[in-house]
Design a protein around this motif. Structure first.
Motif, PDB file in Angstrom:
ATOM      1  N   THR A 157       0.829  -1.205   0.000  1.00  0.00           N
ATOM      2  CA  THR A 157       0.000   0.000   0.000  1.00  0.00           C
ATOM      3  C   THR A 157       0.866   1.260   0.000  1.00  0.00           C
ATOM      4  O   THR A 157       0.594   2.220  -0.735  1.00  0.00           O
ATOM      5  CB  THR A 157      -0.932   0.010   1.231  1.00  0.00           C
ATOM      6  OG1 THR A 157      -1.766  -1.162   1.197  1.00  0.00           O
ATOM      7  CG2 THR A 157      -1.814   1.248   1.245  1.00  0.00           C
ATOM      8  N   ILE A 158       1.933   1.248   0.789  1.00  0.00           N
ATOM      9  CA  ILE A 158       2.834   2.407   0.838  1.00  0.00           C
ATOM     10  C   ILE A 158       3.544   2.588  -0.503  1.00  0.00           C
ATOM     11  O   ILE A 158       3.569   3.690  -1.071  1.00  0.00           O
ATOM     12  CB  ILE A 158       3.862   2.243   1.974  1.00  0.00           C
ATOM     13  CG1 ILE A 158       3.165   2.272   3.340  1.00  0.00           C
ATOM     14  CG2 ILE A 158       4.914   3.356   1.900  1.00  0.00           C
ATOM     15  CD1 ILE A 158       4.080   1.934   4.503  1.00  0.00           C
ATOM     16  N   ASP A 159       4.134   1.514  -1.028  1.00  0.00           N
ATOM     17  CA  ASP A 159       4.895   1.612  -2.283  1.00  0.00           C
ATOM     18  C   ASP A 159       4.013   2.045  -3.446  1.00  0.00           C
ATOM     19  O   ASP A 159       4.383   2.920  -4.240  1.00  0.00           O
ATOM     20  CB  ASP A 159       5.563   0.272  -2.599  1.00  0.00           C
ATOM     21  CG  ASP A 159       6.786   0.012  -1.730  1.00  0.00           C
ATOM     22  OD1 ASP A 159       7.318   0.972  -1.164  1.00  0.00           O
ATOM     23  OD2 ASP A 159       7.204  -1.149  -1.617  1.00  0.00           O
ATOM     24  N   THR A 160       2.847   1.415  -3.576  1.00  0.00           N
ATOM     25  CA  THR A 160       1.956   1.756  -4.682  1.00  0.00           C
ATOM     26  C   THR A 160       1.398   3.163  -4.525  1.00  0.00           C
ATOM     27  O   THR A 160       1.241   3.895  -5.513  1.00  0.00           O
ATOM     28  CB  THR A 160       0.798   0.740  -4.782  1.00  0.00           C
ATOM     29  OG1 THR A 160       1.336  -0.587  -4.802  1.00  0.00           O
ATOM     30  CG2 THR A 160      -0.019   0.959  -6.042  1.00  0.00           C
ATOM     31  N   GLY A 161       1.127   3.558  -3.288  1.00  0.00           N
ATOM     32  CA  GLY A 161       0.665   4.921  -3.040  1.00  0.00           C
ATOM     33  C   GLY A 161       1.687   5.952  -3.492  1.00  0.00           C
ATOM     34  O   GLY A 161       1.329   6.996  -4.060  1.00  0.00           O
ATOM     35  N   LEU A 162       2.968   5.662  -3.269  1.00  0.00           N
ATOM     36  CA  LEU A 162       4.028   6.561  -3.722  1.00  0.00           C
ATOM     37  C   LEU A 162       4.078   6.636  -5.246  1.00  0.00           C
ATOM     38  O   LEU A 162       4.270   7.709  -5.825  1.00  0.00           O
ATOM     39  CB  LEU A 162       5.382   6.092  -3.181  1.00  0.00           C
ATOM     40  CG  LEU A 162       5.582   6.200  -1.662  1.00  0.00           C
ATOM     41  CD1 LEU A 162       6.884   5.514  -1.258  1.00  0.00           C
ATOM     42  CD2 LEU A 162       5.585   7.656  -1.225  1.00  0.00           C
ATOM     43  N   MET A 163       3.906   5.498  -5.912  1.00  0.00           N
ATOM     44  CA  MET A 163       3.933   5.473  -7.383  1.00  0.00           C
ATOM     45  C   MET A 163       2.745   6.235  -7.974  1.00  0.00           C
ATOM     46  O   MET A 163       2.851   6.836  -9.044  1.00  0.00           O
ATOM     47  CB  MET A 163       3.930   4.025  -7.894  1.00  0.00           C
ATOM     48  CG  MET A 163       5.181   3.227  -7.572  1.00  0.00           C
ATOM     49  SD  MET A 163       6.681   3.941  -8.274  1.00  0.00           S
ATOM     50  CE  MET A 163       7.401   4.680  -6.803  1.00  0.00           C
ATOM     51  N   LEU A 164       1.610   6.201  -7.286  1.00  0.00           N
ATOM     52  CA  LEU A 164       0.422   6.897  -7.776  1.00  0.00           C
ATOM     53  C   LEU A 164       0.586   8.418  -7.739  1.00  0.00           C
ATOM     54  O   LEU A 164      -0.128   9.147  -8.429  1.00  0.00           O
ATOM     55  CB  LEU A 164      -0.798   6.492  -6.941  1.00  0.00           C
ATOM     56  CG  LEU A 164      -1.321   5.063  -7.163  1.00  0.00           C
ATOM     57  CD1 LEU A 164      -2.365   4.708  -6.114  1.00  0.00           C
ATOM     58  CD2 LEU A 164      -1.907   4.911  -8.560  1.00  0.00           C
ATOM     59  N   LYS A 165       1.528   8.906  -6.939  1.00  0.00           N
ATOM     60  CA  LYS A 165       1.763  10.350  -6.836  1.00  0.00           C
ATOM     61  C   LYS A 165       2.643  10.888  -7.954  1.00  0.00           C
ATOM     62  O   LYS A 165       2.745  12.097  -8.128  1.00  0.00           O
ATOM     63  CB  LYS A 165       2.416  10.663  -5.485  1.00  0.00           C
ATOM     64  CG  LYS A 165       1.512  10.423  -4.278  1.00  0.00           C
ATOM     65  CD  LYS A 165       2.242  10.777  -2.997  1.00  0.00           C
ATOM     66  CE  LYS A 165       1.340  10.557  -1.785  1.00  0.00           C
ATOM     67  NZ  LYS A 165       2.057  10.897  -0.526  1.00  0.00           N
ATOM     68  N   LEU A 166       3.306  10.001  -8.693  1.00  0.00           N
ATOM     69  CA  LEU A 166       4.251  10.447  -9.716  1.00  0.00           C
ATOM     70  C   LEU A 166       3.544  11.030 -10.937  1.00  0.00           C
ATOM     71  O   LEU A 166       2.445  10.615 -11.299  1.00  0.00           O
ATOM     72  CB  LEU A 166       5.127   9.279 -10.169  1.00  0.00           C
ATOM     73  CG  LEU A 166       6.142   8.742  -9.165  1.00  0.00           C
ATOM     74  CD1 LEU A 166       6.886   7.551  -9.768  1.00  0.00           C
ATOM     75  CD2 LEU A 166       7.128   9.823  -8.747  1.00  0.00           C
ATOM     76  N   SER A 167       4.189  12.005 -11.566  1.00  0.00           N
ATOM     77  CA  SER A 167       3.761  12.520 -12.868  1.00  0.00           C
ATOM     78  C   SER A 167       4.679  11.934 -13.929  1.00  0.00           C
ATOM     79  O   SER A 167       5.884  11.782 -13.704  1.00  0.00           O
ATOM     80  CB  SER A 167       3.839  14.043 -12.891  1.00  0.00           C
ATOM     81  OG  SER A 167       2.968  14.602 -11.939  1.00  0.00           O
ATOM     82  N   TYR A 168       4.115  11.615 -15.090  1.00  0.00           N
ATOM     83  CA  TYR A 168       4.890  10.937 -16.126  1.00  0.00           C
ATOM     84  C   TYR A 168       5.019  11.799 -17.373  1.00  0.00           C
ATOM     85  O   TYR A 168       4.151  12.613 -17.692  1.00  0.00           O
ATOM     86  CB  TYR A 168       4.234   9.591 -16.478  1.00  0.00           C
ATOM     87  CG  TYR A 168       4.218   8.643 -15.315  1.00  0.00           C
ATOM     88  CD1 TYR A 168       5.347   7.925 -14.956  1.00  0.00           C
ATOM     89  CD2 TYR A 168       3.065   8.479 -14.550  1.00  0.00           C
ATOM     90  CE1 TYR A 168       5.334   7.056 -13.878  1.00  0.00           C
ATOM     91  CE2 TYR A 168       3.042   7.623 -13.463  1.00  0.00           C
ATOM     92  CZ  TYR A 168       4.185   6.916 -13.135  1.00  0.00           C
ATOM     93  OH  TYR A 168       4.176   6.067 -12.056  1.00  0.00           O
ATOM     94  N   CYS A 169       6.112  11.577 -18.102  1.00  0.00           N
ATOM     95  CA  CYS A 169       6.368  12.320 -19.341  1.00  0.00           C
ATOM     96  C   CYS A 169       5.632  11.660 -20.508  1.00  0.00           C
ATOM     97  O   CYS A 169       4.937  10.658 -20.350  1.00  0.00           O
ATOM     98  CB  CYS A 169       7.866  12.363 -19.611  1.00  0.00           C
ATOM     99  SG  CYS A 169       8.793  13.194 -18.299  1.00  0.00           S
ATOM    100  N   ASP A 170       5.830  12.228 -21.706  1.00  0.00           N
ATOM    101  CA  ASP A 170       5.142  11.717 -22.887  1.00  0.00           C
ATOM    102  C   ASP A 170       5.629  10.319 -23.273  1.00  0.00           C
ATOM    103  O   ASP A 170       4.881   9.523 -23.825  1.00  0.00           O
ATOM    104  CB  ASP A 170       5.365  12.662 -24.078  1.00  0.00           C
ATOM    105  CG  ASP A 170       4.746  14.031 -23.827  1.00  0.00           C
ATOM    106  OD1 ASP A 170       3.701  14.072 -23.165  1.00  0.00           O
ATOM    107  OD2 ASP A 170       5.317  15.028 -24.294  1.00  0.00           O
ATOM    108  N   PHE A 171       6.902  10.034 -22.998  1.00  0.00           N
ATOM    109  CA  PHE A 171       7.495   8.751 -23.394  1.00  0.00           C
ATOM    110  C   PHE A 171       7.225   7.728 -22.298  1.00  0.00           C
ATOM    111  O   PHE A 171       7.846   7.757 -21.233  1.00  0.00           O
ATOM    112  CB  PHE A 171       9.001   8.913 -23.617  1.00  0.00           C
ATOM    113  CG  PHE A 171       9.640   7.705 -24.243  1.00  0.00           C
ATOM    114  CD1 PHE A 171       9.277   7.291 -25.522  1.00  0.00           C
ATOM    115  CD2 PHE A 171      10.592   6.980 -23.551  1.00  0.00           C
ATOM    116  CE1 PHE A 171       9.873   6.188 -26.102  1.00  0.00           C
ATOM    117  CE2 PHE A 171      11.195   5.876 -24.125  1.00  0.00           C
ATOM    118  CZ  PHE A 171      10.835   5.477 -25.403  1.00  0.00           C
TER     119      PHE A 171
END
Length: 310
Positions: A157-171
Motif C-alpha cells: 500500500t505504501i509503495d503503490t501509493g508513492l507510485m500513484l503520486k508520480l507525474s509521467y512524461c510523454d514517453f
C-alpha cells in the motif's frame, strides 16, 4: 519535455525481455513450461499438505502458505509476460500496471517474511525441541502468518501509493517486462529523490530485518547441531534446514541485487536476469527443493498416490 499529470496516463508500453523476433517463440515456450511446473508444483504441495494428517505440523503449515504465496506471486507476473511474447505491442493499462505492482509487492514481501517465519520455526524445533509444541501452538502459527500478510499489504500500500503520486512524461515505455518500482520512477518527469529514498528504506528494512532474523535463527540452530553427540543426529538436524537454506539464499541474493543498490549500479540486462530469477524461477524451484529433499513429503506423496490408485 512537457510533463503530464498521472491522472491523464491511460497506458504504458512494456519493453519486455527481448526485442529480437526469433527469440519470442522459444522464450514463450520456455516460460510457459516454467509457469506450468510452478502451478503444478505449488498447487500440488499445498494440496498434499492439506490431505495428509502427518503433515499437519507448524513447519508444513508455513510451507503450505509459502506454496500459496509462490503460486500467486508467479501468477501476477508470468501470464502478462507470456501474452507480451506473442503480442505486437506490449501495452498495459495504467490501472493494470498499478494493480500488477501492488500485488507483486504484496507477494514478494510475503515471501520474504514467510521464509523468516520458517527459519524461526526451525530454530525453535532444534534449539528447544521439548518446548516446540508449546511455543509453536496453532494460535501462534496463525498469528505469525497473519503478521506476514499484514506486513505484505502494508508495504504494498505504501509503495503503490508513492507510485500513484508520480507525474509521467510523454514517453511511457517501461524498460522492463513488468511494472516494477524502479522502471516506473525512471519515467517520471517530477523529482523522485524522496520517493526513491522511501522505497530504498522500506526495501532495506524488509530485507535487513528478515535476513538478520534468519541469520540469528541459524546461529542458534548451528549451535544446537554442534552440541549433538552423534553424527547421525547432526546430519538429521541439518537436513531439516538445508531446503530452507537453499530457498533463502536464492531469494535474498536476487532481491538484494535488485533493490539494495543505486539504480545505475548495473546494466538493465543484468537486472532483468535477476528479476526473472526471483519472479519466475524461484517460485518454480521452491516446491521442487522441499519435495525432493524431504522424506516426509515423499512418503506423503507416495501414500496419497496409492490411495488414489487403489
Amino acid at each position: 519535455m512537457a510533463a503530464e499529470n498521472h491522472s491523464t496516463v491511460t497506458e504504458f508500453i512494456l519493453k519486455g525481455l527481448t526485442n529480437r523476433p526469433e527469440l519470442q517463440l522459444p522464450l514463450f515456450l520456455l516460460f510457459l513450461g516454467i509457469y506450468l511446473v510452478t502451478i503444478i508444483g505449488n498447487l500440488g504441495m499445498f494440496t498434499l499438505i492439506c490431505l495428509n494428517a502427518q503433515l499437519h505440523t507448524p513447519m508444513y503449515y508455513f510451507l503450505s502458505n509459502l506454496s500459496l504465496v509462490d503460486l500467486c506471486y508467479s501468477s501476477v507476473i508470468t501470464p502478462k509476460m507470456l501474452v507480451n511474447f506473442v503480442s505486437e505491442k506490449n501495452i498495459i493499462s495504467y490501472a493494470g500496471c498499478m494493480s500488477q505492482l501492488y500485488f507483486f509487492v504484496v507477494f514478494v514481501v510475503a515471501e520474504c517474511y514467510m521464509l523468516t517465519v520458517m527459519a524461526y520455526d526451525r530454530c525453535v524445533a532444534i534449539y528447544t525441541p521439548l518446548l516446540y509444541n508449546v511455543i509453536m501452538s496453532h494460535q501462534v502459527c496463525s498469528l505469525l502468518v497473519a503478521v506476514v500478510y499484514a506486513m505484505a499489504f502494508i508495504g504494498a500500500t505504501i509503495d503503490t501509493g508513492l507510485m500513484l503520486k508520480l507525474s509521467y512524461c510523454d514517453f511511457l515505455l517501461i524498460n522492463h517486462y513488468f511494472c516494477d518500482i524502479v522502471p516506473l520512477m525512471k519515467l517520471s518527469c517530477s523529482s523522485t529523490y524522496h520517493i526513491e529514498m522511501t522505497v530504498f528504506f522500506l526495501a532495506g528494512f524488509n530485507i535487513v530485518v528478515t535476513s538478520l532474523t534468519v541469520l540469528v535463527s541459524y546461529i542458534f540452530i548451528l549451535s544446537s547441531i554442534f552440541h549433538i553427540s552423534t553424527t547421525e543426529g547432526r546430519s538429521k538436524a541439518f537436513s531439516t534446514c538445508s531446503s530452507h537454506l537453499a530457498a533463502v539464499g536464492m531469494f535474498y541474493g536476487s532481491t538484494a541485487f535488485i533493490y539494495l543498490k543505486p539504480s545505475t549500479a548495473s546494466s538493465v540486462a543484468k537486472e532483468n536476469v535477476a528479476s526473472v530469477f526471483y519472479t519466475t524461477v524461484i517460485p518454480m524451484l521452491n516446491p521442487l527443493i522441499y519435495s525432493l529433499r524431504n522424506k516426509e513429503v515423499k512418503a506423503a506423496m507416495q501414500k496419497t498416490l496409492r490411495r488414489k490408485m487403489f
